[in-house]
Design a protein around this motif. Structure first.
Motif, mmCIF file in Angstrom:
data_model
loop_
_atom_site.group_PDB
_atom_site.id
_atom_site.type_symbol
_atom_site.label_atom_id
_atom_site.label_comp_id
_atom_site.label_asym_id
_atom_site.label_seq_id
_atom_site.Cartn_x
_atom_site.Cartn_y
_atom_site.Cartn_z
ATOM 1 N N MET A 1 -1.080 -10.754 26.605
ATOM 2 C CA MET A 1 0.251 -9.812 26.093
ATOM 3 C C MET A 1 0.151 -8.326 26.117
ATOM 4 S SD MET A 1 4.164 -10.349 25.407
ATOM 5 C CE MET A 1 3.907 -12.543 25.947
ATOM 6 N N GLY A 2 0.037 -7.792 26.613
ATOM 7 C CA GLY A 2 -0.165 -6.761 25.892
ATOM 8 C C GLY A 2 1.249 -5.728 25.581
ATOM 9 N N ARG A 3 1.603 -5.016 24.712
ATOM 10 C CA ARG A 3 3.030 -4.424 24.414
ATOM 11 C C ARG A 3 3.437 -3.939 25.380
ATOM 12 N NH1 ARG A 3 5.593 -3.428 20.015
ATOM 13 N NH2 ARG A 3 4.257 -4.925 18.788
ATOM 14 N N ALA A 4 3.058 -3.315 26.638
ATOM 15 C CA ALA A 4 3.523 -2.474 27.300
ATOM 16 C C ALA A 4 3.002 -3.294 28.942
ATOM 17 C CB ALA A 4 2.528 -0.697 27.607
ATOM 18 N N GLY A 5 2.146 -3.714 28.922
ATOM 19 C CA GLY A 5 1.855 -4.701 30.314
ATOM 20 C C GLY A 5 2.275 -6.062 30.099
ATOM 21 N N GLY A 6 2.099 -6.677 29.325
ATOM 22 C CA GLY A 6 2.532 -8.557 29.173
ATOM 23 C C GLY A 6 3.820 -8.487 29.680
ATOM 24 N N VAL A 7 4.472 -8.969 28.919
ATOM 25 C CA VAL A 7 5.553 -9.229 28.829
ATOM 26 C C VAL A 7 6.615 -8.370 29.073
ATOM 27 C CG1 VAL A 7 7.155 -11.017 27.980
ATOM 28 C CG2 VAL A 7 5.007 -11.776 27.839
ATOM 29 N N GLY A 8 7.172 -7.671 29.849
ATOM 30 C CA GLY A 8 8.362 -6.189 29.936
ATOM 31 C C GLY A 8 9.396 -6.473 30.333
ATOM 32 N N CYS A 9 10.151 -5.469 29.674
ATOM 33 C CA CYS A 9 11.754 -5.369 30.452
ATOM 34 C C CYS A 9 11.808 -3.517 30.800
ATOM 35 C CB CYS A 9 12.684 -6.162 28.982
ATOM 36 S SG CYS A 9 13.924 -5.471 28.788
ATOM 37 N N GLY A 10 12.775 -4.175 30.662
ATOM 38 C CA GLY A 10 13.345 -3.147 31.744
ATOM 39 C C GLY A 10 13.844 -2.195 32.160
ATOM 40 N N GLU A 67 21.441 -22.111 31.546
ATOM 41 C CA GLU A 67 20.393 -23.773 31.358
ATOM 42 C C GLU A 67 18.937 -22.486 31.959
ATOM 43 O OE1 GLU A 67 21.240 -27.202 34.531
ATOM 44 O OE2 GLU A 67 22.532 -27.408 33.003
ATOM 45 N N ALA A 68 19.100 -22.261 32.276
ATOM 46 C CA ALA A 68 17.790 -21.139 33.249
ATOM 47 C C ALA A 68 17.422 -19.806 32.187
ATOM 48 C CB ALA A 68 18.510 -20.509 35.205
ATOM 49 N N LEU A 69 18.570 -19.414 31.510
ATOM 50 C CA LEU A 69 18.228 -18.723 30.432
ATOM 51 C C LEU A 69 18.042 -19.352 29.052
ATOM 52 C CD1 LEU A 69 19.477 -15.474 29.973
ATOM 53 C CD2 LEU A 69 21.061 -16.416 29.059
ATOM 54 N N THR A 70 18.157 -20.583 29.093
ATOM 55 C CA THR A 70 18.227 -21.299 27.916
ATOM 56 C C THR A 70 15.941 -21.567 27.998
ATOM 57 O OG1 THR A 70 19.221 -22.449 27.626
ATOM 58 C CG2 THR A 70 17.840 -23.187 26.986
ATOM 59 N N SER A 71 15.595 -21.626 29.256
ATOM 60 C CA SER A 71 14.421 -22.249 29.643
ATOM 61 C C SER A 71 13.346 -20.496 29.805
ATOM 62 C CB SER A 71 14.346 -22.697 30.819
ATOM 63 O OG SER A 71 13.422 -23.273 31.792
ATOM 64 N N GLU A 77 9.674 -16.652 24.817
ATOM 65 C CA GLU A 77 10.204 -16.350 23.302
ATOM 66 C C GLU A 77 8.276 -16.845 22.532
ATOM 67 O OE1 GLU A 77 12.031 -16.899 19.230
ATOM 68 O OE2 GLU A 77 13.121 -17.932 20.895
ATOM 69 N N PRO A 78 7.756 -17.906 22.790
ATOM 70 C CA PRO A 78 6.144 -18.135 22.014
ATOM 71 C C PRO A 78 5.620 -17.652 22.874
ATOM 72 C CG PRO A 78 7.357 -20.057 22.694
ATOM 73 C CD PRO A 78 7.628 -18.798 23.491
ATOM 74 N N GLU A 79 5.597 -16.765 23.856
ATOM 75 C CA GLU A 79 5.023 -15.935 24.402
ATOM 76 C C GLU A 79 4.697 -14.241 23.493
ATOM 77 O OE1 GLU A 79 1.531 -16.514 26.547
ATOM 78 O OE2 GLU A 79 2.865 -18.507 26.739
ATOM 79 N N PHE A 80 5.621 -14.052 23.006
ATOM 80 C CA PHE A 80 5.587 -12.344 21.937
ATOM 81 C C PHE A 80 4.860 -13.324 21.257
ATOM 82 C CE2 PHE A 80 8.483 -11.648 26.024
ATOM 83 C CZ PHE A 80 8.306 -10.352 25.714
ATOM 84 N N ARG A 81 5.396 -14.261 20.490
ATOM 85 C CA ARG A 81 5.046 -14.630 19.179
ATOM 86 C C ARG A 81 3.403 -14.727 18.828
ATOM 87 N NH1 ARG A 81 6.609 -20.121 19.110
ATOM 88 N NH2 ARG A 81 8.857 -19.527 18.848
ATOM 89 N N PHE A 87 10.613 -10.329 18.967
ATOM 90 C CA PHE A 87 11.136 -10.924 20.143
ATOM 91 C C PHE A 87 12.769 -10.983 19.893
ATOM 92 C CE2 PHE A 87 13.524 -14.334 22.663
ATOM 93 C CZ PHE A 87 12.506 -13.740 24.389
ATOM 94 N N GLU A 88 13.148 -10.253 20.948
ATOM 95 C CA GLU A 88 14.847 -10.541 21.448
ATOM 96 C C GLU A 88 15.181 -11.181 22.313
ATOM 97 O OE1 GLU A 88 17.359 -7.579 18.860
ATOM 98 O OE2 GLU A 88 15.716 -6.247 19.366
ATOM 99 N N GLN A 89 16.452 -11.812 22.436
ATOM 100 C CA GLN A 89 16.651 -12.890 23.168
ATOM 101 C C GLN A 89 18.111 -11.940 23.894
ATOM 102 O OE1 GLN A 89 18.086 -16.744 22.397
ATOM 103 N NE2 GLN A 89 16.752 -17.209 21.850
ATOM 104 N N PRO A 90 17.795 -11.690 25.259
ATOM 105 C CA PRO A 90 18.739 -11.033 26.166
ATOM 106 C C PRO A 90 20.306 -11.730 26.037
ATOM 107 C CG PRO A 90 17.801 -12.102 27.790
ATOM 108 C CD PRO A 90 17.278 -12.026 26.581
#
Length: 268
Positions: A1-10, A67-71, A77-81, A87-90
């Motif tokens: 996961m890259g800072r600008a590529g792996g897990v991204g938000c929008g 339930e979907a948001l929890t999942s 979160e572990p991917e960011f760690r 990581f911040e939860q929406p």
């Protein structure tokens, strides 16, 4: 996961409304599953004003959505760690057949469809959209609804990795490429939705993948333009064609690897 590529938000641009973009009946939510611009907001906000327990019991689909948001949180979160990225939860804001007021992106009506506000890190969903999606895609199953939330969560990923800010900067420097960059953002969010599903195959039932692909196909720009009686105009695309959206979802699901979604951008 890259800072600008792996897990991204929008990011970016308000989920477009059919009445504005294609001149069709506003009752038809045409362009959906998009990111909200930072100049958009919401009325009483469940995510801001109600407790999580209240949000999760406030109407049709609420328990399923929570339930979907929890999942999603437990998956990403572990991917960011592991990547060393904060990581911040929406939060999730559900409403129905009305208006919603966000803290950072203004107000929106149900016609806007689901959207993510990067300024307050909220996922906003009018649950009546699920009924519209079922009509458009011909499927009313739960996986299509989960795809909606997982896509908006993909924009959250792009936001907290910094990708969204990079894309906004590129759009400002090169306005002619703005729509193409927006399409890449949306396809990457589709890919992230697939990654979540791929990492949680215990949630996938027979027929779910086909259901998700039908939902992705129903909201492709070319299909929406065609169904609105418009000429297919690639320059006006903001979310990708039906084929592109199906391919992005499939890429994420089959790989179950967020780095596969980096392919939508050449920078990190």
């Amino acid at each position: 996961m890259g800072r600008a590529g792996g897990v991204g938000c929008g990011t970016i641009v308000i989920a477009l409304i059919g009445a504005v973009v294609f001149g069709v009946d506003p009752g038809q939510t045409i362009a959906v599953l998009g990111g909200a611009d930072q100049q958009q907001t919401s009325a009483p906000s469940a995510g801001n004003d109600l407790s999580e327990q209240e949000v999760c019991t406030m109407g049709p689909y609420a328990t399923e959505a929570c339930e979907a948001l929890t999942s999603l949180n437990e998956t990403w979160e572990p991917e960011f760690r592991r990547a060393g990225i904060p990581f911040e939860q929406p939060f999730l804001d559900l409403y129905r057949d009305g208006r919603v007021a966000t803290e950072g992106c203004g107000s929106a009506s149900s016609a806007a469809g689901p959207f993510y506000c990067p300024a307050d890190m909220g996922i906003y969903i009018d649950t009546s959209f699920y009924d519209q999606l079922a009509q458009m895609s011909g499927t009313g199953g739960d996986f299509a609804r989960l795809y909606v939330i997982a896509h908006e969560y993909g924009h959250h990923i792009q936001n907290i990795t910094g990708l969204a800010a990079q894309v906004r900067s590129l759009q400002q420097r090169n306005p002619r490429q703005s729509n193409q960059l927006q399409v890449r953002m949306e396809l990457q969010a589709d890919c992230y939705a697939g990654v979540w599903a791929g990492k949680n195959r215990n949630r996938i039932e027979p027929g779910d993948m086909q259901e998700g692909l039908r939902a992705a196909s129903a909201i492709g720009d070319d299909t929406l333009q065609r169904n609105a009686g418009q000429r297919i105009n690639p320059e006006g695309f903001t979310h990708g064609t039906s084929q592109q959206r199906m391919e992005a979802l499939r890429l994420g699901l089959e790989s179950a690897d967020d780095t596969a979604c980096d392919s939508y951008f050449d920078f990190r």
